[in-house]
Design a protein around this motif. Structure first.
Motif, PDB file in Angstrom:
ATOM      1  N   TYR A 172     -57.050   6.414  13.729  1.00  0.00           N
ATOM      2  CA  TYR A 172     -56.614   6.481  15.127  1.00  0.00           C
ATOM      3  C   TYR A 172     -57.651   7.274  15.912  1.00  0.00           C
ATOM      4  O   TYR A 172     -57.760   8.491  15.745  1.00  0.00           O
ATOM      5  N   PRO A 173     -58.450   6.599  16.769  1.00  0.00           N
ATOM      6  CA  PRO A 173     -59.436   7.329  17.575  1.00  0.00           C
ATOM      7  C   PRO A 173     -58.704   8.150  18.645  1.00  0.00           C
ATOM      8  O   PRO A 173     -57.984   7.584  19.471  1.00  0.00           O
ATOM      9  N   LEU A 174     -58.872   9.437  18.603  1.00  0.00           N
ATOM     10  CA  LEU A 174     -58.163  10.337  19.515  1.00  0.00           C
ATOM     11  C   LEU A 174     -59.030  10.649  20.717  1.00  0.00           C
ATOM     12  O   LEU A 174     -60.202  10.998  20.577  1.00  0.00           O
ATOM     13  N   SER A 175     -58.442  10.521  21.892  1.00  0.00           N
ATOM     14  CA  SER A 175     -59.171  10.862  23.112  1.00  0.00           C
ATOM     15  C   SER A 175     -58.738  12.243  23.589  1.00  0.00           C
ATOM     16  O   SER A 175     -57.672  12.736  23.238  1.00  0.00           O
ATOM     17  N   ASP A 186     -61.533  11.219  15.043  1.00  0.00           N
ATOM     18  CA  ASP A 186     -60.609  10.245  14.452  1.00  0.00           C
ATOM     19  C   ASP A 186     -59.549  10.970  13.637  1.00  0.00           C
ATOM     20  O   ASP A 186     -59.845  11.920  12.917  1.00  0.00           O
ATOM     21  N   LEU A 187     -58.325  10.447  13.746  1.00  0.00           N
ATOM     22  CA  LEU A 187     -57.236  10.930  12.917  1.00  0.00           C
ATOM     23  C   LEU A 187     -56.972   9.884  11.827  1.00  0.00           C
ATOM     24  O   LEU A 187     -57.000   8.695  12.098  1.00  0.00           O
ATOM     25  N   GLY A 188     -56.706  10.363  10.639  1.00  0.00           N
ATOM     26  CA  GLY A 188     -56.234   9.485   9.570  1.00  0.00           C
ATOM     27  C   GLY A 188     -54.717   9.492   9.604  1.00  0.00           C
ATOM     28  O   GLY A 188     -54.091  10.550   9.567  1.00  0.00           O
ATOM     29  N   VAL A 189     -54.111   8.319   9.722  1.00  0.00           N
ATOM     30  CA  VAL A 189     -52.658   8.189   9.847  1.00  0.00           C
ATOM     31  C   VAL A 189     -52.121   7.492   8.614  1.00  0.00           C
ATOM     32  O   VAL A 189     -52.658   6.462   8.185  1.00  0.00           O
ATOM     33  N   VAL A 190     -51.076   8.050   8.037  1.00  0.00           N
ATOM     34  CA  VAL A 190     -50.406   7.452   6.883  1.00  0.00           C
ATOM     35  C   VAL A 190     -48.925   7.338   7.221  1.00  0.00           C
ATOM     36  O   VAL A 190     -48.308   8.301   7.691  1.00  0.00           O
TER      37      VAL A 190
END
Length: 195
Positions: A172-175, A186-190
């Motif tokens: 998930y690219p975080l702005s 970037d966040l890694g989402v699970v």
């Protein structure tokens, strides 16, 4: 004072609004447990959406700020092991990159224990900053980074080792702000569904 400054920085450049959108995008409705709520910057998204929210953190000073800011939500420093109820949505909010693998596994196992039938379990954490990343991503990503940054496949493995079948994982690219740009890291989402 430091926590108030941290809250302001999170709202200005730390991606609070993107984290809130992410948290809500997996919210199935019902009760919520946010593990690692800190001062409530992501918790705020649930105000008015549920009457059954519990934010948990080990930092008493952060929880005092969260309680003052968000008086319709409930916060606790009670250890996860002491909680004895089930939730419809359990979120581990940017905590795993601050703790070692054994502690991360225990947090994921506690999330599984506290998730009710058909509950959604979701976690997000910053991913390591790519060496070719833009300068803003390197600067802000470096400020956000904990000691235990893991790539997405390692975050997924924490769930798998805990016996939780993963239904989705993605980057998930975080702005920084409410807009899609500038992207800061970037966040890694699970995501998993409790059977």
């Amino acid at each position: 004072m430091y926590l108030h400054l941290w809250l302001a920085a999170q709202k200005l450049i730390g991606g609070t609004y993107g984290k809130q959108r992410l948290a809500l995008s997996h919210y199935p409705g019902g009760s919520v447990l946010e593990i690692g709520c800190s001062v409530g910057n992501v918790s705020e998204a649930f105000a008015g959406r549920t009457n059954d929210f519990l934010g948990q953190d080990i930092d008493e000073r952060a929880l005092q700020i969260a309680n003052k800011r968000l008086d319709t939500l409930k916060f606790t420093s009670e250890p996860l092991e002491a909680l004895n109820r089930k939730f419809d949505y359990v979120m581990i909010a940017g905590v795993l990159h601050h703790v070692d693998r054994a502690t991360s596994l225990e947090l994921v196992r506690q999330a599984k224990r506290l998730a009710g039938p058909n509950a959604t379990i979701m976690s997000y954490d910053p991913l390591p900053v790519h060496p070719n990343a833009s300068i803003p991503r390197k600067i802000i990503g470096g400020m956000e980074a904990g000691r235990f940054l893991r790539p997405l496949n390692e975050l997924v493995s924490l769930y798998e080792e805990s016996g939780i079948p993963v239904s989705d994982s993605y980057v998930y690219p975080l702005s920084a702000w409410k807009t899609a740009i500038p992207e800061i890291f970037d966040l890694g989402v699970v995501v998993a569904k409790q059977p």
